[in-house]
Design an enzyme around this catalytic site. Sequence first.
Site, PDB file in Angstrom:
ATOM      1  N   GLU A 157      40.397  37.852  38.506  1.00 21.71           N
ATOM      2  CA  GLU A 157      39.990  38.779  39.538  1.00 21.71           C
ATOM      3  C   GLU A 157      41.376  39.709  39.772  1.00 21.71           C
ATOM      4  OE1 GLU A 157      36.405  36.536  41.786  1.00 21.71           O
ATOM      5  OE2 GLU A 157      38.308  36.541  42.512  1.00 21.71           O
ATOM      6  N   CYS A 158      41.128  41.082  40.000  1.00 23.13           N
ATOM      7  CA  CYS A 158      42.161  41.630  40.483  1.00 23.13           C
ATOM      8  C   CYS A 158      43.689  41.316  39.745  1.00 23.13           C
ATOM      9  CB  CYS A 158      42.314  41.619  42.083  1.00 23.13           C
ATOM     10  SG  CYS A 158      43.512  42.997  42.629  1.00 23.13           S
ATOM     11  N   ASP A 159      44.338  40.711  40.678  1.00 25.04           N
ATOM     12  CA  ASP A 159      45.781  40.353  40.134  1.00 25.04           C
ATOM     13  C   ASP A 159      45.944  39.537  39.075  1.00 25.04           C
ATOM     14  OD1 ASP A 159      47.136  41.931  42.488  1.00 25.04           O
ATOM     15  OD2 ASP A 159      45.749  40.415  43.446  1.00 25.04           O
ATOM     16  N   SER A 198      38.134  42.007  36.396  1.00 24.52           N
ATOM     17  CA  SER A 198      37.830  43.172  36.958  1.00 24.52           C
ATOM     18  C   SER A 198      38.745  43.120  38.233  1.00 24.52           C
ATOM     19  CB  SER A 198      36.376  43.224  37.656  1.00 24.52           C
ATOM     20  OG  SER A 198      36.085  44.134  38.367  1.00 24.52           O
TER      21      SER A 198
END
Length: 444
Positions: A334-336, A425
């Site tokens: 997720e993200c980072d 994502s």
Amino acid sequence: MSCRAFLVTAPASGQGKTTVTAALARQARARGERVRVFKTGPDFFDPMIHEVASGESCHQLDLFMGGLAHCQALLAEAAREANLILVEGVMGLFDGKPSSADLTRAFRLPIVAVIDGSAMAQTFGALAHGLASFQPDLEFAGVIANRVASERHAAMLFESLPPQIPGLGWLPREAAITLPERHLGLLPAAELADLESRLDKAATALHFDASQLLDWEGPGDVAQAVGRASARYERPDVGLKPDPRLSALQGQRIAIARDEAFCFIYPANLDTLRALGAELAFFSPLHDATLPACDAVWLPGGYPELHAARIAANEGMQLALLAHASAGKPLLAECDGMMSLFETLVTADGAMHAGFGLLEGGALMQGKLAALGLQEAALPEGSLRGHSFHYSRADTPLVPIAHGTNPNGGATTEAVYRVGRSTASYIHFYFPSNPAAVAALFRA
């Protein structure tokens, strides 16, 4: 045991409601009360502060990500254990859809407004009057003035209040109690070596008579309010725990990254995985050279851009993650967490570092906000809700399997990528929004 509950809000972000909420929680603990703090909206930093201040885990109360039934169950559980519940709002009281005002209306939570009085005098009363009267069906318990210059200044602010709005207390402007910030928000609690001291000083400095809230005559008993909650935001598929029939992760071991670089984890996400039957094992992509024995991996968000050189140097972890993915085992980034999986990561100073290399392309840090907003993504396993908030952008040839949508029609529509069993994502997913989909994502 009777439990009182209040929403701590403000006219805007940056008024200091996190500091005031934490000080109130710290004072309650000093009085021997058991206090639970919740955070409205998608946020990782404020809950970290509140967990330290209250001594209890801090969960989200979000009518979009979790739904009313989920929020209802969390409040009911807390009310069975605590004397006082404080819910810190998000942004300004009426900002967003759903807003903090929508949450307080659903549970009839009396409102305590924090107003920064540092650059005003009599206008303080006008601002408080506007908050209290804009939607008159809300219960308004009073205001707390923040960043006050002196006792005389506090008196001037409170003299301007209409008679029906109590001045509950004030917090002076002191550098010793200010919580430092970074580009995504407050610094994570683990990075503040003097956090306990700051919280103690804030609690001592807060001029506040606790009896004004504990003796509140409005509908502050949360057990009653939970029973009367409206079904306006009902999500019938969401409760505090997944349906026992969804215990599809029984016997599965999930390795979860958790260290200085990977620290954006909702407590409710861990609760959901455990309720689904999973065993959780934590590891550090920065410090460990191998993964723990596991059936699936979760790389949550955090600050990999601040530790890019260490990620690039950890060849052992790179090989372990590649072996995990090559074996066809599930991985969620997720993200980072996704940023760290790209072949390259370009930091804010323009330096390029090698990532773990599971995803083609790179992530580039920018000097301005790249995306912000609530998200819902229709994955093959089912729809999951969450949010997006980042300063980087992805440059990849990968073709998304889905895009997030914003419930408020915002421009943020995050891509969801999949390579084998690896899903990545920019969306920070909120697992209670669809436990069945989460089980399918992680099931080996």
